[in-house]
Design an enzyme around this catalytic site. Sequence first.
Site, PDB file in Angstrom:
ATOM      1  N   TYR A   2      61.089  75.270 -29.020  1.00  0.00           N
ATOM      2  CA  TYR A   2      60.793  76.283 -29.735  1.00  0.00           C
ATOM      3  C   TYR A   2      59.233  76.461 -29.298  1.00  0.00           C
ATOM      4  O   TYR A   2      58.407  75.822 -28.778  1.00  0.00           O
ATOM      5  CB  TYR A   2      60.654  76.379 -31.251  1.00  0.00           C
ATOM      6  CG  TYR A   2      60.168  75.508 -32.302  1.00  0.00           C
ATOM      7  CD1 TYR A   2      59.442  74.278 -31.946  1.00  0.00           C
ATOM      8  CD2 TYR A   2      60.693  75.471 -33.553  1.00  0.00           C
ATOM      9  CE1 TYR A   2      58.818  73.477 -32.696  1.00  0.00           C
ATOM     10  CE2 TYR A   2      59.776  74.771 -34.499  1.00  0.00           C
ATOM     11  CZ  TYR A   2      59.194  73.883 -34.091  1.00  0.00           C
ATOM     12  OH  TYR A   2      58.567  72.853 -35.068  1.00  0.00           O
ATOM     13  N   GLU A   3      58.766  77.724 -29.583  1.00  0.00           N
ATOM     14  CA  GLU A   3      57.451  78.326 -29.004  1.00  0.00           C
ATOM     15  C   GLU A   3      57.440  78.241 -27.572  1.00  0.00           C
ATOM     16  O   GLU A   3      56.359  77.679 -26.780  1.00  0.00           O
ATOM     17  CB  GLU A   3      56.478  77.735 -29.784  1.00  0.00           C
ATOM     18  CG  GLU A   3      56.031  77.668 -30.996  1.00  0.00           C
ATOM     19  CD  GLU A   3      55.792  79.087 -31.545  1.00  0.00           C
ATOM     20  OE1 GLU A   3      56.827  79.405 -32.254  1.00  0.00           O
ATOM     21  OE2 GLU A   3      54.959  79.681 -31.104  1.00  0.00           O
ATOM     22  N   GLY A   4      58.602  78.490 -26.929  1.00  0.00           N
ATOM     23  CA  GLY A   4      58.542  78.480 -25.351  1.00  0.00           C
ATOM     24  C   GLY A   4      59.067  77.022 -24.943  1.00  0.00           C
ATOM     25  O   GLY A   4      58.490  76.080 -25.391  1.00  0.00           O
TER      26      GLY A   4
END
Lengths: 416, 363
Positions: free
Chosen positions: A392-394
């Site tokens: 998550y968050e890229g």
Amino acid sequence: MISFEIPEKIKNQLTMTEMVAKQVMRPYSRHYDEHEHDRPKEFIEMMWPIMKQQNKAQVDRWKANGSASKKEGPNTAILGLILNIEMLSYGDAGQYLCIPTGGLGGAAVEAVGTTEQKIRFMSRFAEGDKPAWGAMAITEPDAGSDNSSMRTTAVLDAETNEWILNGEKIFITSGALALQESNDFCVVWATVDPAAGRKGIKSFVVEANTPGVSVSPGLDKLGIRASDTVVLSFQDARIPYDNLLGSAEVKEADTSKGFQGAMKTFDASRPAVAASAVGIARAALEFTKETLAAEGIAVDYTKPRHQLTAVERDLLEMEALWKTAWLLTLKATEAIMHGRGNRLEASMAKAHAGTAVTRITQKAVELLGPLGYSRETLAEKWMRDAKINDIYEGTRQINLLIVARAILGYSRRELK
Amino acid sequence: MLNFELDQEQKMLTDAIGRLANERMRKVSRDADEEGHIPPEVAQAGWDLGLLPTGIPEAYGGFGEYSVTTNVLAIEELAFGDLAIAAHILSPNNVAIPLLLCGTEAQKEAHLPLFCEGTMPHVTAAMQEPGLQYDARNLKTTAVLADNQYTLNGKKSLVPLADTAETFLIYANEDGRTQAFFVPADAAGLTVGEREKLMGLKALPTFTLTLDNVQVPVVNRLGGDAGIDIGLILNHSRVALGAAAVGLARAGFEYARDYAKQRIQFGEPIAHRQSIAFMLAEMAIDIDGARMMVWEATWLLDQGKDATKETAVMKHFADDMAVRVADQALQILGGYGYIREYPVELWLRNARGFVQWDGLVIV
């Protein structure tokens, strides 16, 4: 002047946080892992007064200055935040994500909202007896890393001056907490003009109890099970015009400032994810070293490399991964503190920390043998919790892409 | 307060060394490696930077205080230029820094002014030993005290510039503890062996040393009655080696990055491909991670704190990192990376040495 010094005030704060981590979070780690959709009420109740007080200081500043005032000197608040996230995740990464505050939704309001909007939407995190949560919805079933191709639409009804939202958003952290279990909001990214690509993407504050918004049951996950993750569906959900975040400039259809705002929240949230990863890594490393030491297996830091045992090498390797992840996280934080851009540093820290914690926790389970694989200890849970940080968050890959473009001086078109 | 920006003086210093690295060291690096010879004027230009005198207090002829952090910033830049030439320029540090850290007042007064002169002093240190089981804390070379004289016996390796040295600082095992002794080059029983033939660092003359009942007066023991703190010296050595590994890796990274942007295959630069671009991103992360570990350790050392654990973990990482990054750089150049016309294979050979080096400022 190169320095790794942490201000005394933050160190004291961390002592408190460490107590919370060890006494309020850890004892319930296994319970909330095995009771996935229960809420960690002990932690939430403990944290609400603390978060409220912190948020109040910020809201008061907006009220006093009419704009987010810039204090003189380095921004130590971000450093305190990152260090606390590391410590809370050392306690329990799933419970940490249930922290009652604005979260990513709050970050979006702060990054894109006008002062009036910041006061209007953020005050709830600074007052009241009941805890409040903010959430953010950007990912869609067919738009993950490629979030500029999102399909959720916002159409203005000129007659009522309302936005009408339609679409589906997935993987919403604290979505049920914000919209079902409290009276709070989710920031939803949607396009006002699907043909305009990035330029059409804007952010909207959707309040709880808005007709046309439905919240799915919590998703079942590999790890961070204490964290609430839902799907949100919008069917002709009407929201007031002024819930569109941003200044008049952002509202213009021909600017990509709205989308840039979404990307800007990542500059702080990526070091935050990295810090969370590092916290889990530290927990796993500490437990592994203590358990092995009890069996007489400990790293001798004065031994030359060729005299190390295989286990000592593994432990050194884990320690080096943990340390580099932490120092790169501090580097990304230091840039924000001193008012410099940190896009590159944030992605470096996130890419490295996500993979580092994945490898460290997997190795911990291996080194601990049957004890590592057993649900009697937390090692296997940390391994499951860790993996989300690589996603998550890229994902690691998206962050490597950002790093690569930055070091090569390439655009999206040159390096796809 | 947390801060990772160099101060003004450090910026000026690293800029100056960066120029020396690019304009002088890089230009002679290949020939120096092939011929096994460093042009004296380049070594002198490095010495002229005055790195050591800025770390030596005025009372001993210098003009500053030793900052470990500033020192490693300089070392990274020098190693970015060329590791062998850097090791040559820094070889006096192998004596001066242990002297600063552990020397008695009389020893500092006697020897430190030597390092503040216009020409490089002919001194070198001998710590490493041949053989598989080298351990700086448990040396095979022995020092035995009798009648106010030490008797040294053993073998040393990787002693830089031993052929021209007038004084050696020789490390030996005295009753299970590592100590260091000043020994004049003409001491009876001290023999400088053949020049070593190494995989890398070929431009730097290094030698073996044989000690056969070498007699050393008791006053020549570094640190006098107290002796030395070998752990402390090793920590200072390790941050220097770590910084050199970072500088070398950065050389490989930058070369490969620039190459990938101009090398056209399938109609576009190879850097447009994720398989190449991601290697570069990983190299950049590796290098930054190692550098931050070096800095954290030097920050501790500058405050007089122990950094044994930090330097051990850092060195473990940096030694591998240097090889990994140099190897990836070579890989990005493909066949050209393997050709000696390009500098990358030289960096890979030099990088492979770090894991073997422990206990001297550079080698």
